[in-house]
Scaffold this motif. Sequence first.
Motif, mmCIF file in Angstrom:
data_model
loop_
_atom_site.group_PDB
_atom_site.id
_atom_site.type_symbol
_atom_site.label_atom_id
_atom_site.label_comp_id
_atom_site.label_asym_id
_atom_site.label_seq_id
_atom_site.Cartn_x
_atom_site.Cartn_y
_atom_site.Cartn_z
ATOM 1 N N VAL A 31 -6.248 2.929 33.377
ATOM 2 C CA VAL A 31 -5.641 2.402 34.592
ATOM 3 C C VAL A 31 -4.961 3.532 35.363
ATOM 4 C CG1 VAL A 31 -4.019 0.710 35.528
ATOM 5 C CG2 VAL A 31 -5.266 0.206 33.401
ATOM 6 N N ASP A 32 -5.432 3.731 36.597
ATOM 7 C CA ASP A 32 -4.894 4.762 37.489
ATOM 8 C C ASP A 32 -4.882 6.144 36.840
ATOM 9 O OD1 ASP A 32 -4.585 2.983 39.585
ATOM 10 O OD2 ASP A 32 -2.506 2.503 39.078
ATOM 11 N N GLY A 33 -5.781 6.376 35.889
ATOM 12 C CA GLY A 33 -5.894 7.668 35.228
ATOM 13 C C GLY A 33 -4.711 8.024 34.353
ATOM 14 N N PHE A 34 -3.855 7.033 34.071
ATOM 15 C CA PHE A 34 -2.602 7.331 33.395
ATOM 16 C C PHE A 34 -2.382 6.571 32.091
ATOM 17 C CE2 PHE A 34 2.018 6.473 32.977
ATOM 18 C CZ PHE A 34 2.423 7.759 32.667
ATOM 19 N N TRP A 35 -2.647 5.275 32.092
ATOM 20 C CA TRP A 35 -2.401 4.475 30.899
ATOM 21 C C TRP A 35 -3.612 3.613 30.587
ATOM 22 C CZ3 TRP A 35 -1.873 -0.947 31.185
ATOM 23 C CH2 TRP A 35 -1.733 -1.471 32.478
ATOM 24 N N THR A 36 -3.610 3.005 29.400
ATOM 25 C CA THR A 36 -4.768 2.244 28.933
ATOM 26 C C THR A 36 -4.370 0.808 28.623
ATOM 27 O OG1 THR A 36 -5.745 4.235 27.982
ATOM 28 C CG2 THR A 36 -6.557 2.128 27.141
ATOM 29 N N LEU A 37 -5.243 -0.119 29.010
ATOM 30 C CA LEU A 37 -5.120 -1.527 28.622
ATOM 31 C C LEU A 37 -6.273 -1.824 27.683
ATOM 32 C CD1 LEU A 37 -3.728 -4.337 29.082
ATOM 33 C CD2 LEU A 37 -5.559 -4.774 30.711
ATOM 34 N N VAL A 38 -5.967 -2.431 26.536
ATOM 35 C CA VAL A 38 -6.988 -2.839 25.573
ATOM 36 C C VAL A 38 -6.989 -4.356 25.531
ATOM 37 C CG1 VAL A 38 -7.862 -2.626 23.220
ATOM 38 C CG2 VAL A 38 -6.510 -0.757 24.213
ATOM 39 N N VAL A 39 -8.178 -4.958 25.688
ATOM 40 C CA VAL A 39 -8.323 -6.415 25.710
ATOM 41 C C VAL A 39 -9.020 -6.855 24.423
ATOM 42 C CG1 VAL A 39 -9.329 -8.380 26.929
ATOM 43 C CG2 VAL A 39 -8.515 -6.395 28.230
ATOM 44 N N HIS A 40 -8.401 -7.814 23.717
ATOM 45 C CA HIS A 40 -8.975 -8.394 22.500
ATOM 46 C C HIS A 40 -9.097 -9.907 22.668
ATOM 47 C CE1 HIS A 40 -8.028 -4.723 20.191
ATOM 48 N NE2 HIS A 40 -6.847 -4.755 20.778
ATOM 49 N N GLY A 41 -10.118 -10.493 22.062
ATOM 50 C CA GLY A 41 -10.193 -11.939 21.935
ATOM 51 C C GLY A 41 -10.928 -12.693 23.024
ATOM 52 N N SER A 42 -11.362 -12.030 24.069
ATOM 53 C CA SER A 42 -12.094 -12.741 25.117
ATOM 54 C C SER A 42 -13.528 -12.979 24.657
ATOM 55 C CB SER A 42 -12.087 -11.932 26.415
ATOM 56 O OG SER A 42 -12.788 -12.634 27.417
ATOM 57 N N SER A 43 -14.021 -14.180 24.895
ATOM 58 C CA SER A 43 -15.388 -14.510 24.474
ATOM 59 C C SER A 43 -16.433 -13.831 25.359
ATOM 60 C CB SER A 43 -15.595 -16.025 24.490
ATOM 61 O OG SER A 43 -15.374 -16.525 25.804
ATOM 62 N N GLU A 44 -16.017 -13.368 26.531
ATOM 63 C CA GLU A 44 -16.914 -12.670 27.453
ATOM 64 C C GLU A 44 -16.242 -11.388 27.920
ATOM 65 O OE1 GLU A 44 -18.307 -15.147 30.694
ATOM 66 O OE2 GLU A 44 -17.861 -16.924 29.494
ATOM 67 N N ALA A 45 -17.031 -10.460 28.416
ATOM 68 C CA ALA A 45 -16.480 -9.196 28.903
ATOM 69 C C ALA A 45 -15.651 -9.429 30.164
ATOM 70 C CB ALA A 45 -17.603 -8.214 29.197
ATOM 71 N N PRO A 46 -14.515 -8.774 30.286
ATOM 72 C CA PRO A 46 -13.740 -8.843 31.522
ATOM 73 C C PRO A 46 -14.537 -8.263 32.689
ATOM 74 C CG PRO A 46 -12.388 -8.001 29.736
ATOM 75 C CD PRO A 46 -13.815 -8.029 29.244
ATOM 76 N N SER A 47 -14.150 -8.642 33.887
ATOM 77 C CA SER A 47 -14.804 -8.114 35.082
ATOM 78 C C SER A 47 -13.756 -7.474 35.983
ATOM 79 C CB SER A 47 -15.544 -9.232 35.828
ATOM 80 O OG SER A 47 -14.633 -10.235 36.234
ATOM 81 N N ILE A 48 -14.228 -6.584 36.848
ATOM 82 C CA ILE A 48 -13.356 -5.906 37.802
ATOM 83 C C ILE A 48 -13.786 -6.327 39.198
ATOM 84 C CG2 ILE A 48 -12.617 -3.670 38.710
ATOM 85 C CD1 ILE A 48 -13.291 -2.504 35.903
ATOM 86 N N ARG A 49 -12.822 -6.734 40.011
ATOM 87 C CA ARG A 49 -13.133 -7.119 41.388
ATOM 88 C C ARG A 49 -12.207 -6.388 42.354
ATOM 89 N NH1 ARG A 49 -10.730 -13.285 41.981
ATOM 90 N NH2 ARG A 49 -8.535 -12.677 41.939
ATOM 91 N N GLY A 69 2.175 7.157 13.534
ATOM 92 C CA GLY A 69 1.829 8.501 13.960
ATOM 93 C C GLY A 69 1.676 8.677 15.458
ATOM 94 N N ASP A 70 1.927 7.638 16.226
ATOM 95 C CA ASP A 70 1.769 7.714 17.682
ATOM 96 C C ASP A 70 3.154 7.650 18.333
ATOM 97 O OD1 ASP A 70 1.065 7.579 20.334
ATOM 98 O OD2 ASP A 70 -0.446 6.042 20.037
ATOM 99 N N PRO A 71 3.594 8.713 18.984
ATOM 100 C CA PRO A 71 4.936 8.732 19.563
ATOM 101 C C PRO A 71 5.045 8.034 20.918
ATOM 102 C CG PRO A 71 3.848 10.803 19.998
ATOM 103 C CD PRO A 71 2.896 9.978 19.146
ATOM 104 N N TYR A 72 3.924 7.549 21.464
ATOM 105 C CA TYR A 72 3.951 6.976 22.808
ATOM 106 C C TYR A 72 4.333 5.499 22.788
ATOM 107 C CZ TYR A 72 1.689 11.329 23.919
ATOM 108 O OH TYR A 72 1.423 12.654 24.051
ATOM 109 N N ALA A 73 4.910 5.067 23.889
ATOM 110 C CA ALA A 73 5.340 3.674 24.020
ATOM 111 C C ALA A 73 4.132 2.754 24.182
ATOM 112 C CB ALA A 73 6.257 3.537 25.230
#
Length: 109
Positions: A64-82, A25-29
Amino acid sequence: GWPAFRYEWQGLTVKDAIAPLMREGDPYAAFRRTLTAKGSGEPVQFRALSADKIEPQGDGKYLVDGFWTLVVHGSSEAPSIRDSAGKKELLVPLTLKDGGAQIVLEYLW
């Protein structure tokens, strides 16, 4: 099949596989990237992306940049932003457990 790259890095054997992500049901790439590491050693940080703007959205989602989304699965700890060289970077911890680790990234736009 879909491409998978294999390489060695800091004593780890890494398989980096990419495949299209079909969402009903999702037409987006979209595509899914699966990184599987085997070996032993200290936890490492995987730089999942570099962008002008990275906004946490909860549940492992990052706008990301107000345009697309990254979803992270499986990391034992939360990602960080630097901050790095005028950009933001998303770092995903890769902690080896029982000789291996796997993270899955979904790129949605």
